[in-house]
Write a protein that holds these residues in place. Structure first.
Motif, PDB file in Angstrom:
ATOM      1  N   LYS A   1       0.853  -1.178   0.000  1.00  0.00           N
ATOM      2  CA  LYS A   1       0.000   0.000   0.000  1.00  0.00           C
ATOM      3  C   LYS A   1       0.894   1.234   0.000  1.00  0.00           C
ATOM      4  O   LYS A   1       1.959   1.240   0.623  1.00  0.00           O
ATOM      5  CB  LYS A   1      -0.898   0.022   1.244  1.00  0.00           C
ATOM      6  N   SER A   2       0.463   2.287  -0.697  1.00  0.00           N
ATOM      7  CA  SER A   2       1.274   3.502  -0.756  1.00  0.00           C
ATOM      8  C   SER A   2       0.418   4.731  -0.531  1.00  0.00           C
ATOM      9  O   SER A   2      -0.780   4.734  -0.827  1.00  0.00           O
ATOM     10  CB  SER A   2       1.987   3.613  -2.114  1.00  0.00           C
ATOM     11  N   LYS A   3       1.043   5.777   0.007  1.00  0.00           N
ATOM     12  CA  LYS A   3       0.391   7.061   0.215  1.00  0.00           C
ATOM     13  C   LYS A   3       1.412   8.174   0.037  1.00  0.00           C
ATOM     14  O   LYS A   3       2.585   8.012   0.381  1.00  0.00           O
ATOM     15  CB  LYS A   3      -0.217   7.153   1.621  1.00  0.00           C
ATOM     16  N   GLN A   4       0.938   9.293  -0.497  1.00  0.00           N
ATOM     17  CA  GLN A   4       1.789  10.466  -0.615  1.00  0.00           C
ATOM     18  C   GLN A   4       1.602  11.359   0.598  1.00  0.00           C
ATOM     19  O   GLN A   4       0.556  11.345   1.251  1.00  0.00           O
ATOM     20  CB  GLN A   4       1.423  11.267  -1.869  1.00  0.00           C
ATOM     21  N   GLY A   5       2.610  12.167   0.857  1.00  0.00           N
ATOM     22  CA  GLY A   5       2.525  13.161   1.912  1.00  0.00           C
ATOM     23  C   GLY A   5       3.169  14.457   1.462  1.00  0.00           C
ATOM     24  O   GLY A   5       4.124  14.441   0.679  1.00  0.00           O
ATOM     25  N   ASP A   6       2.642  15.554   1.926  1.00  0.00           N
ATOM     26  CA  ASP A   6       3.191  16.870   1.586  1.00  0.00           C
ATOM     27  C   ASP A   6       3.326  17.677   2.879  1.00  0.00           C
ATOM     28  O   ASP A   6       2.389  17.727   3.685  1.00  0.00           O
ATOM     29  CB  ASP A   6       2.282  17.595   0.597  1.00  0.00           C
TER      30      ASP A   6
ATOM     31  N   PRO B   1      20.403   8.749   1.587  1.00  0.00           N
ATOM     32  CA  PRO B   1      20.067   9.488   2.811  1.00  0.00           C
ATOM     33  C   PRO B   1      18.616   9.952   2.884  1.00  0.00           C
ATOM     34  O   PRO B   1      18.167  10.412   3.931  1.00  0.00           O
ATOM     35  CB  PRO B   1      21.015  10.687   2.770  1.00  0.00           C
ATOM     36  N   CYS B   2      17.880   9.837   1.771  1.00  0.00           N
ATOM     37  CA  CYS B   2      16.464  10.238   1.764  1.00  0.00           C
ATOM     38  C   CYS B   2      15.535   9.036   1.771  1.00  0.00           C
ATOM     39  O   CYS B   2      14.355   9.154   1.465  1.00  0.00           O
ATOM     40  CB  CYS B   2      16.182  11.129   0.558  1.00  0.00           C
ATOM     41  N   LEU B   3      16.083   7.879   2.098  1.00  0.00           N
ATOM     42  CA  LEU B   3      15.291   6.655   2.262  1.00  0.00           C
ATOM     43  C   LEU B   3      15.287   6.292   3.741  1.00  0.00           C
ATOM     44  O   LEU B   3      16.350   6.140   4.354  1.00  0.00           O
ATOM     45  CB  LEU B   3      15.887   5.515   1.432  1.00  0.00           C
ATOM     46  N   PHE B   4      14.085   6.183   4.312  1.00  0.00           N
ATOM     47  CA  PHE B   4      13.950   5.872   5.735  1.00  0.00           C
ATOM     48  C   PHE B   4      13.172   4.563   5.887  1.00  0.00           C
ATOM     49  O   PHE B   4      12.115   4.380   5.275  1.00  0.00           O
ATOM     50  CB  PHE B   4      13.232   7.002   6.466  1.00  0.00           C
ATOM     51  N   ILE B   5      13.714   3.682   6.714  1.00  0.00           N
ATOM     52  CA  ILE B   5      13.146   2.342   6.859  1.00  0.00           C
ATOM     53  C   ILE B   5      12.742   2.113   8.309  1.00  0.00           C
ATOM     54  O   ILE B   5      13.563   2.259   9.229  1.00  0.00           O
ATOM     55  CB  ILE B   5      14.151   1.267   6.414  1.00  0.00           C
ATOM     56  N   GLY B   6      11.470   1.797   8.516  1.00  0.00           N
ATOM     57  CA  GLY B   6      10.970   1.488   9.841  1.00  0.00           C
ATOM     58  C   GLY B   6      10.604   0.023   9.957  1.00  0.00           C
ATOM     59  O   GLY B   6      10.827  -0.772   9.037  1.00  0.00           O
ATOM     60  N   GLU B   7      10.019  -0.358  11.074  1.00  0.00           N
ATOM     61  CA  GLU B   7       9.654  -1.747  11.305  1.00  0.00           C
ATOM     62  C   GLU B   7       8.558  -2.206  10.346  1.00  0.00           C
ATOM     63  O   GLU B   7       8.581  -3.328   9.848  1.00  0.00           O
ATOM     64  CB  GLU B   7       9.183  -1.924  12.752  1.00  0.00           C
ATOM     65  N   LYS B   8       7.607  -1.298  10.027  1.00  0.00           N
ATOM     66  CA  LYS B   8       6.490  -1.663   9.169  1.00  0.00           C
ATOM     67  C   LYS B   8       6.302  -0.724   7.983  1.00  0.00           C
ATOM     68  O   LYS B   8       5.477  -1.008   7.106  1.00  0.00           O
ATOM     69  CB  LYS B   8       5.197  -1.692   9.992  1.00  0.00           C
ATOM     70  N   VAL B   9       7.035   0.378   7.955  1.00  0.00           N
ATOM     71  CA  VAL B   9       6.835   1.404   6.928  1.00  0.00           C
ATOM     72  C   VAL B   9       8.164   1.803   6.319  1.00  0.00           C
ATOM     73  O   VAL B   9       9.189   1.849   7.006  1.00  0.00           O
ATOM     74  CB  VAL B   9       6.139   2.659   7.514  1.00  0.00           C
TER      75      VAL B   9
ATOM     76  N   GLU C   1      -2.219  -0.177   5.266  1.00  0.00           N
ATOM     77  CA  GLU C   1      -2.365   1.274   5.210  1.00  0.00           C
ATOM     78  C   GLU C   1      -2.463   1.895   6.603  1.00  0.00           C
ATOM     79  O   GLU C   1      -2.065   3.045   6.807  1.00  0.00           O
ATOM     80  CB  GLU C   1      -3.610   1.633   4.393  1.00  0.00           C
ATOM     81  N   ALA C   2      -2.966   1.147   7.573  1.00  0.00           N
ATOM     82  CA  ALA C   2      -3.092   1.654   8.944  1.00  0.00           C
ATOM     83  C   ALA C   2      -1.719   1.981   9.534  1.00  0.00           C
ATOM     84  O   ALA C   2      -1.596   2.911  10.352  1.00  0.00           O
ATOM     85  CB  ALA C   2      -3.809   0.625   9.821  1.00  0.00           C
TER      86      ALA C   2
ATOM     87  N   ALA D   1      -0.532   5.548  11.079  1.00  0.00           N
ATOM     88  CA  ALA D   1       0.045   5.642  12.423  1.00  0.00           C
ATOM     89  C   ALA D   1       1.343   6.439  12.409  1.00  0.00           C
ATOM     90  O   ALA D   1       1.582   7.279  13.293  1.00  0.00           O
ATOM     91  CB  ALA D   1       0.288   4.234  12.983  1.00  0.00           C
ATOM     92  N   LEU D   2       2.204   6.214  11.392  1.00  0.00           N
ATOM     93  CA  LEU D   2       3.446   6.974  11.277  1.00  0.00           C
ATOM     94  C   LEU D   2       3.155   8.449  11.005  1.00  0.00           C
ATOM     95  O   LEU D   2       3.801   9.334  11.582  1.00  0.00           O
ATOM     96  CB  LEU D   2       4.323   6.395  10.161  1.00  0.00           C
TER      97      LEU D   2
END
Length: 481
Positions: A100-105, A172-180, A196-197, A201-202
């Motif tokens: 699942k993907s989402k954009q952010g601004d 350096p512009c790639l961030f990796i979390g546990e689920k996202v 998507e949830a 949450a992030l």
């Protein structure tokens, strides 16, 4: 202001100043003696609905960064943006893993970051708000400052780490979390997750940390790129239709019924044509080349060779070079609605298809011109059979043999790379050092070299003009159409 919308722009400017004051962007101080007080400018624009009706008037208070002095008003300025190799790789994983993907601004992005300690930045007060003997001392960065992009990037990195997102060592512009997973291009973000949830949450965490994040839909319109997903197959196609339309319009190919072309370049090389007919100047040659380079580097590897050939003559184009650009435009007009189709295989492997054209211009240009003996290198790197990185360029060194020019892809290269003990001869000692380095990398990185059939050499698309049959076959292998 002489605009018929002067009153509306003034109201927008008042609102902008009030907003910045509420955010604590500056403090009003006495004019410091001997300090560099920089000027400002206003950027006004009208935001419209899709039907063209005016939605609202916007005003942005910008600082004249061109008046800043290095070592006094700012120090470090470098700020990275995400590599498009990373973007394409993540889109491949989205298709392959059904992510699942989402954009952010991030709204008013640069205003989030604080001015670094020890950097004193003074700005003239805007007209209509001035006080005698007073100036603005910035506490937060503003649009226009030389240090703003870097300050915001450091700010965003800090907030990402605070929310459990670890910065990649490769980008350096790639961030990796546990689920996202998240990528950042200045203030534009894309999030990926299985659920998507987890993205929501992030986003809530970032907002709670003070980031003015606005969530949008999926990654379909990231940075003006159209990412169309076929509902039946689930495949994604990356398109830049808007940019193609600009190229066609600039070249004057949008008028009448200009016929299309099946290939972007002729089979024969594009030469300097020093004694040829001068360019007519019907369009800005440099501008068109710039747009085509952006297009070729992001979604249309099929034009990379043709564009690179035209780019060589930007400083003194001839009529033949203009016609070569128009040929690319006619090809794009015929394939306007196509882009890079991402159809990953189940096997997640990395392949590289290199090629080189040994002294390809020799015999077509003046033999006394050193540039005519340069060889051309081209390659495409694929992940799960989808292109993620490609290039077409002239080699910086003059190759002395076909083996040296095509060091990556011919039988001689395989012998040099894999035969033990090394079989060097006086004829090839000039590339001994490079070959030893090449061998070391093959062993360290566990690279497997494979001889492939000539018709399967995908690198040919980046080193020479091809016949229609060959070109369309290689395009189908790489772009999916």
């Amino acid at each position: 202001m002489k605009s018929p919308f002067a009153d509306e722009y003034w109201k927008a400017a008042v609102k902008e100043i009030e907003t910045l004051e509420k955010m604590g962007v500056w403090e009003v101080v006495d004019h410091p003696e001997g300090a560099n007080v920089i000027d400002f400018t206003w950027a006004f624009r009208i935001k419209c609905f899709p039907d063209g009706l005016i939605k609202k008037f916007k005003a942005r208070f910008c600082v004249r960064g061109d008046q800043q002095v290095h070592g006094i008003d700012f120090f470090e300025t470098y700020a990275p943006v995400v590599q498009w190799t990373t973007v394409r790789l993540m889109l491949i994983l989205e298709v392959l893993l059904k992510l699942k993907s989402k954009q952010g601004d991030i709204s008013a992005a640069f205003v989030h970051a604080d001015v670094e300690e020890g950097e004193n930045i003074y700005v003239e007060m805007p007209r209509g708000f001035r006080k005698p003997g007073k100036v603005l001392k910035l506490k937060k960065t503003l649009y226009g400052l030389r240090l703003s992009p870097r300050a915001f990037w450091l700010y965003l990195t800090e907030k990402m780490n605070l929310c459990g997102m670890e910065q990649s060592t490769l980008d350096p512009c790639l961030f990796i979390g546990e689920k996202v997973i998240c990528i950042c291009y200045v203030d534009d973000l894309i999030f990926w997750a299985m659920d998507e949830a987890d993205i929501d949450a992030l986003a809530d965490q970032l907002i709670a940390a003070g980031v003015s994040l606005e969530q949008e839909s999926d990654a379909a319109g990231f940075l003006g790129f159209r990412m169309e997903i076929d509902p039946k197959t689930g495949l994604m196609e990356m398109k830049q239709t808007g940019l193609i339309d600009r190229v066609i319009e600039t070249l004057g190919l949008d008028i009448g019924t200009t016929s299309g072309k099946f290939t972007p370049a002729e089979a024969k090389p594009l030469v300097k044509d020093a004694d040829g007919e001068p360019a007519l100047g019907e369009f800005s040659y440099r501008s068109v080349v710039g747009m085509l380079l952006y297009l070729a580097g992001h979604t249309r590897p099929d034009i990379a060779y043709a564009v690179n050939c035209c780019a060589r003559y930007m400083f003194c184009p001839k009529r033949s070079h203009e016609l070569a650009l128009k040929r690319i435009g006619r090809y794009l007009k015929a394939t306007r609605d196509r882009g890079l189709v991402l159809n990953p295989s189940k096997l997640l492997k990395v392949d590289c298809y290199p090629d080189a054209d040994f002294a390809g211009l020799y015999g077509h240009e003046n033999s006394s011109d050193p540039s005519c003996v340069k060889s051309r290198t081209g390659f495409v790197i694929t992940v799960a059979n989808c292109p993620v990185l490609w290039q077409s360029k002239l080699q910086t060194e003059t190759a002395l043999s076909t083996m040296e020019a095509v060091h990556e892809d011919n039988a001689g290269a395989l012998v040099l790379a894999e035969t033990l003990p090394p079989q060097f001869t006086p004829r090839c000692k000039h590339c001994a050092i490079k070959t030893i380095w090449f061998r070391e990398q093959i062993v360290k990185r566990k690279i497997k070299l494979v001889k492939i059939d000539t018709v399967e050499k995908l690198g040919d698309l980046f080193t020479k003009g091809l016949t229609r049959v060959t070109f369309e076959y290689l395009r189908r292998k790489q772009l999916g159409w």
